[in-house]
Design a protein around this motif. Structure first.
Motif, mmCIF file in Angstrom:
data_model
loop_
_atom_site.group_PDB
_atom_site.id
_atom_site.type_symbol
_atom_site.label_atom_id
_atom_site.label_comp_id
_atom_site.label_asym_id
_atom_site.label_seq_id
_atom_site.Cartn_x
_atom_site.Cartn_y
_atom_site.Cartn_z
ATOM 1 N N ILE A 290 15.945 -22.042 8.140
ATOM 2 C CA ILE A 290 14.503 -21.928 8.376
ATOM 3 C C ILE A 290 13.836 -23.307 8.431
ATOM 4 O O ILE A 290 12.808 -23.453 9.077
ATOM 5 N N GLN A 291 14.413 -24.313 7.793
ATOM 6 C CA GLN A 291 13.870 -25.670 7.947
ATOM 7 C C GLN A 291 14.008 -26.132 9.392
ATOM 8 O O GLN A 291 13.175 -26.870 9.894
ATOM 9 N N SER B 17 14.067 -24.017 11.921
ATOM 10 C CA SER B 17 13.175 -23.088 12.625
ATOM 11 C C SER B 17 13.495 -22.883 14.102
ATOM 12 O O SER B 17 12.859 -23.459 14.974
ATOM 13 N N THR C 48 13.098 -19.962 15.459
ATOM 14 C CA THR C 48 12.203 -18.889 15.902
ATOM 15 C C THR C 48 10.845 -19.060 15.225
ATOM 16 O O THR C 48 10.721 -19.762 14.213
ATOM 17 N N GLU D 89 11.099 -17.778 11.630
ATOM 18 C CA GLU D 89 11.685 -18.734 10.685
ATOM 19 C C GLU D 89 10.696 -19.845 10.343
ATOM 20 O O GLU D 89 10.621 -20.285 9.194
ATOM 21 N N THR D 90 9.935 -20.283 11.328
ATOM 22 C CA THR D 90 8.919 -21.311 11.084
ATOM 23 C C THR D 90 7.902 -20.783 10.079
ATOM 24 O O THR D 90 7.522 -21.483 9.143
ATOM 25 N N ARG D 91 7.460 -19.555 10.256
ATOM 26 C CA ARG D 91 6.502 -18.947 9.326
ATOM 27 C C ARG D 91 7.112 -18.859 7.925
ATOM 28 O O ARG D 91 6.473 -19.219 6.935
ATOM 29 N N GLU D 92 8.331 -18.399 7.844
ATOM 30 C CA GLU D 92 8.983 -18.263 6.538
ATOM 31 C C GLU D 92 9.072 -19.622 5.827
ATOM 32 O O GLU D 92 8.834 -19.730 4.630
ATOM 33 N N TYR D 93 9.409 -20.658 6.585
ATOM 34 C CA TYR D 93 9.500 -21.999 6.005
ATOM 35 C C TYR D 93 8.136 -22.466 5.492
ATOM 36 O O TYR D 93 8.019 -22.965 4.372
ATOM 37 N N VAL E 288 1.765 -22.191 12.612
ATOM 38 C CA VAL E 288 3.171 -21.850 12.849
ATOM 39 C C VAL E 288 3.555 -22.177 14.286
ATOM 40 O O VAL E 288 4.566 -22.839 14.538
ATOM 41 N N TYR F 6 6.179 -25.088 15.428
ATOM 42 C CA TYR F 6 7.376 -24.623 16.143
ATOM 43 C C TYR F 6 7.511 -25.359 17.478
ATOM 44 O O TYR F 6 8.593 -25.839 17.819
ATOM 45 N N ARG G 53 8.641 -28.953 16.962
ATOM 46 C CA ARG G 53 10.073 -29.020 16.632
ATOM 47 C C ARG G 53 10.930 -28.807 17.874
ATOM 48 O O ARG G 53 11.948 -29.465 18.048
#
Length: 174
Positions: free
Chosen positions: A53-54, A56, A58, A61-65, A81, A85, A88
């Motif tokens: 998730i770091q 990211s 998706t 995953e960006t949101r979760e991070y 987010v 994203y 990145r």
């Protein structure tokens, strides 16, 4: 090299890690040191899920991070987010690769080295930091002489965003 007699360093996360290196290797150039949710003496291996998730791949995953970074999860917005994203994706360089290369290049500060830090040191940490636990800040406070630890009770990894007034007051007072 900048020709300054002395400087104060405020480093957050990996920046705090760099701050401890400066304090150890260039003590004559450092007036004061502020370590904000970072500068740990050692970092335990990160679980594969955190590495994923770091980096990211998706939006989810960006949101979760980002949600790991904040105590108040409502601070994580769709635009934040999406923008992160996209940055990145454009950079094309995984954040964990950057972190690993910096750690290999610089190395960790040992407890003995940290115990030799001469500059007055303020350690600021979010109680609910899910990336670097507050215990890391407590260890730094025990090892670094002339240090003071302030824990922000309603904050995660980014106290300067979650408790800006308290953060600014702590810096001002220091």
């Amino acid at each position: 090299t900048i020709d300054l007699p002395k400087a104060s360093i405020v480093g957050h996360s990996m920046g705090a890690f760099v701050g401890t290196q400066v304090a150890v290797h260039y003590p004559d150039k450092l007036d004061r040191l502020v370590l904000l949710d970072g500068g740990s003496l050692e970092t335990p291996p990160r679980p594969p899920h955190l590495i994923r998730i770091q980096n990211s791949t998706t939006l989810a995953e960006t949101r979760e991070y980002f949600e790991l970074m904040f105590y108040d999860k409502s601070r994580v917005t769709d635009p934040m987010v999406r923008d992160n994203y996209m940055r990145r994706l454009r950079a094309g360089f995984p954040i964990t690769k950057m972190q690993e290369s910096r750690v290999q290049e610089i190395g960790f500060v040992s407890k003995d080295e940290a115990a030799a830090i001469k500059a007055p040191t303020l350690i600021l940490w979010g109680r609910h930091d899910e990336l670097l636990p507050v215990g890391d800040g407590k260890l730094l406070d025990r090892v670094i002489p002339n240090s003071k630890l302030i824990v922000f009770e309603k904050s995660g990894h980014i106290p300067q965003a979650e408790q800006p007034e308290e953060f600014n007051q702590a810096l001002h007072d220091f």
